[in-house]
Design an enzyme around this catalytic site. Sequence first.
Site, PDB file in Angstrom:
ATOM      1  N   ALA A 125       3.058 -53.706  -5.958  1.00  0.00           N
ATOM      2  CA  ALA A 125       4.033 -53.894  -7.030  1.00  0.00           C
ATOM      3  C   ALA A 125       4.441 -52.554  -7.617  1.00  0.00           C
ATOM      4  O   ALA A 125       5.624 -52.326  -7.940  1.00  0.00           O
ATOM      5  CB  ALA A 125       3.451 -54.800  -8.110  1.00  0.00           C
ATOM      6  N   GLU A 178      -7.012 -46.042  -4.569  1.00  0.00           N
ATOM      7  CA  GLU A 178      -8.262 -45.401  -4.959  1.00  0.00           C
ATOM      8  C   GLU A 178      -8.248 -45.033  -6.444  1.00  0.00           C
ATOM      9  O   GLU A 178      -9.275 -45.111  -7.131  1.00  0.00           O
ATOM     10  CB  GLU A 178      -8.484 -44.149  -4.100  1.00  0.00           C
ATOM     11  CG  GLU A 178      -8.756 -44.440  -2.636  1.00  0.00           C
ATOM     12  CD  GLU A 178      -7.491 -44.707  -1.827  1.00  0.00           C
ATOM     13  OE1 GLU A 178      -7.602 -44.949  -0.613  1.00  0.00           O
ATOM     14  OE2 GLU A 178      -6.375 -44.671  -2.417  1.00  0.00           O
ATOM     15  N   ARG A 179      -7.080 -44.667  -6.949  1.00  0.00           N
ATOM     16  CA  ARG A 179      -6.932 -44.287  -8.362  1.00  0.00           C
ATOM     17  C   ARG A 179      -7.151 -45.509  -9.263  1.00  0.00           C
ATOM     18  O   ARG A 179      -7.807 -45.411 -10.308  1.00  0.00           O
ATOM     19  CB  ARG A 179      -5.534 -43.711  -8.564  1.00  0.00           C
ATOM     20  CG  ARG A 179      -5.401 -42.722  -9.704  1.00  0.00           C
ATOM     21  CD  ARG A 179      -4.108 -41.949  -9.535  1.00  0.00           C
ATOM     22  NE  ARG A 179      -4.207 -40.998  -8.450  1.00  0.00           N
ATOM     23  CZ  ARG A 179      -3.188 -40.599  -7.686  1.00  0.00           C
ATOM     24  NH1 ARG A 179      -1.985 -41.093  -7.903  1.00  0.00           N
ATOM     25  NH2 ARG A 179      -3.374 -39.723  -6.732  1.00  0.00           N
ATOM     26  N   GLY A 238      -4.776 -40.941  -3.685  1.00  0.00           N
ATOM     27  CA  GLY A 238      -4.478 -42.292  -3.223  1.00  0.00           C
ATOM     28  C   GLY A 238      -4.325 -43.252  -4.382  1.00  0.00           C
ATOM     29  O   GLY A 238      -5.161 -43.292  -5.288  1.00  0.00           O
ATOM     30  N   GLY A 239      -3.234 -44.021  -4.383  1.00  0.00           N
ATOM     31  CA  GLY A 239      -2.953 -44.928  -5.496  1.00  0.00           C
ATOM     32  C   GLY A 239      -3.965 -46.045  -5.645  1.00  0.00           C
ATOM     33  O   GLY A 239      -4.419 -46.350  -6.756  1.00  0.00           O
ATOM     34  N   ASP A 269       3.333 -31.338   1.833  1.00  0.00           N
ATOM     35  CA  ASP A 269       2.827 -32.406   0.979  1.00  0.00           C
ATOM     36  C   ASP A 269       4.045 -33.022   0.286  1.00  0.00           C
ATOM     37  O   ASP A 269       5.151 -32.457   0.326  1.00  0.00           O
ATOM     38  CB  ASP A 269       1.841 -31.818  -0.038  1.00  0.00           C
ATOM     39  CG  ASP A 269       1.381 -32.833  -1.059  1.00  0.00           C
ATOM     40  OD1 ASP A 269       0.929 -33.918  -0.652  1.00  0.00           O
ATOM     41  OD2 ASP A 269       1.493 -32.546  -2.268  1.00  0.00           O
ATOM     42  N   ASP A 294       3.979 -35.603  -3.091  1.00  0.00           N
ATOM     43  CA  ASP A 294       3.913 -35.740  -4.544  1.00  0.00           C
ATOM     44  C   ASP A 294       3.521 -34.422  -5.196  1.00  0.00           C
ATOM     45  O   ASP A 294       2.445 -33.878  -4.948  1.00  0.00           O
ATOM     46  CB  ASP A 294       2.920 -36.834  -4.927  1.00  0.00           C
ATOM     47  CG  ASP A 294       3.409 -38.212  -4.520  1.00  0.00           C
ATOM     48  OD1 ASP A 294       4.626 -38.446  -4.592  1.00  0.00           O
ATOM     49  OD2 ASP A 294       2.581 -39.045  -4.120  1.00  0.00           O
TER      50      ASP A 294
END
Length: 251
Positions: free
Chosen positions: A83, A54-55, A51-52, A8, A10
């Site tokens: 961004a 999704e967050r 997931g960014g 993994d 992060d």
Amino acid sequence: MLQAILFDVDGTLADTERDGHRVAFNLAFRDAGLDWHWDVPTYGELLTVTGGKERIRYFIETHAPALPETDDLAGWIAGLHKAKTAHYLALLKKGEIPLRPGVERLIAEARERGVRLAITTTTTPENVDGLLRATLGDESLDWFEVIAAGDIVPAKKPAPDIYHYTLEKMGLTASEVIALEDSGNGVRSARGAQVPVVVTLNDYTAEDDFSGAISVLTDLGEPSAPARTLSGPAPGNGIVDLDYLKACLGQ
């Protein structure tokens, strides 16, 4: 026998969440003229969602922040996330996000002894690329046989899809690999594909449910700073190496 280690990213390769992704999200919000701010506790709550993009959507649905008018919310979220990725990559280039203890050592040992390497993550390919280049050098991208990242599969962790994808690409079975994860979602993803998993937790995941993991440790350990074992078998010298990982698999 152990054929490959699946990493993994992060929280596992590096402590990227609190001082990397969270900071980058806030910079992207600022640039977009939003009055949003994800402090450390809030981001810890949001990390239950993988997931960014999704967050961001989860934050909108649960916190009801002020939004610009748009007929394409998904597109707007994707632009905001793009961004954020740019800010994150800038932080990496400044060298502000180092690898966790033992990561570089274990990767070097695996390469020396012919154990294959792969990445299994929900973060974007750009983030993986940036982290590897910033910490291990440009050549490190070639060390990982498969970099399974971002939207390469439709269902993100805790779904097992990313592991099924990686095993298929490598031509391996679950019994021939071991995963390194840092979160409960990561453990559920790996175990959903029958992949054995070892956990190196962090501040954000310390209270997660790691049921199904072989062992839970503070990190991979270094000779000068051995890892602490919180559950499962302990490495004899406090260092997670290939011999320890093979022992975890009963080899």
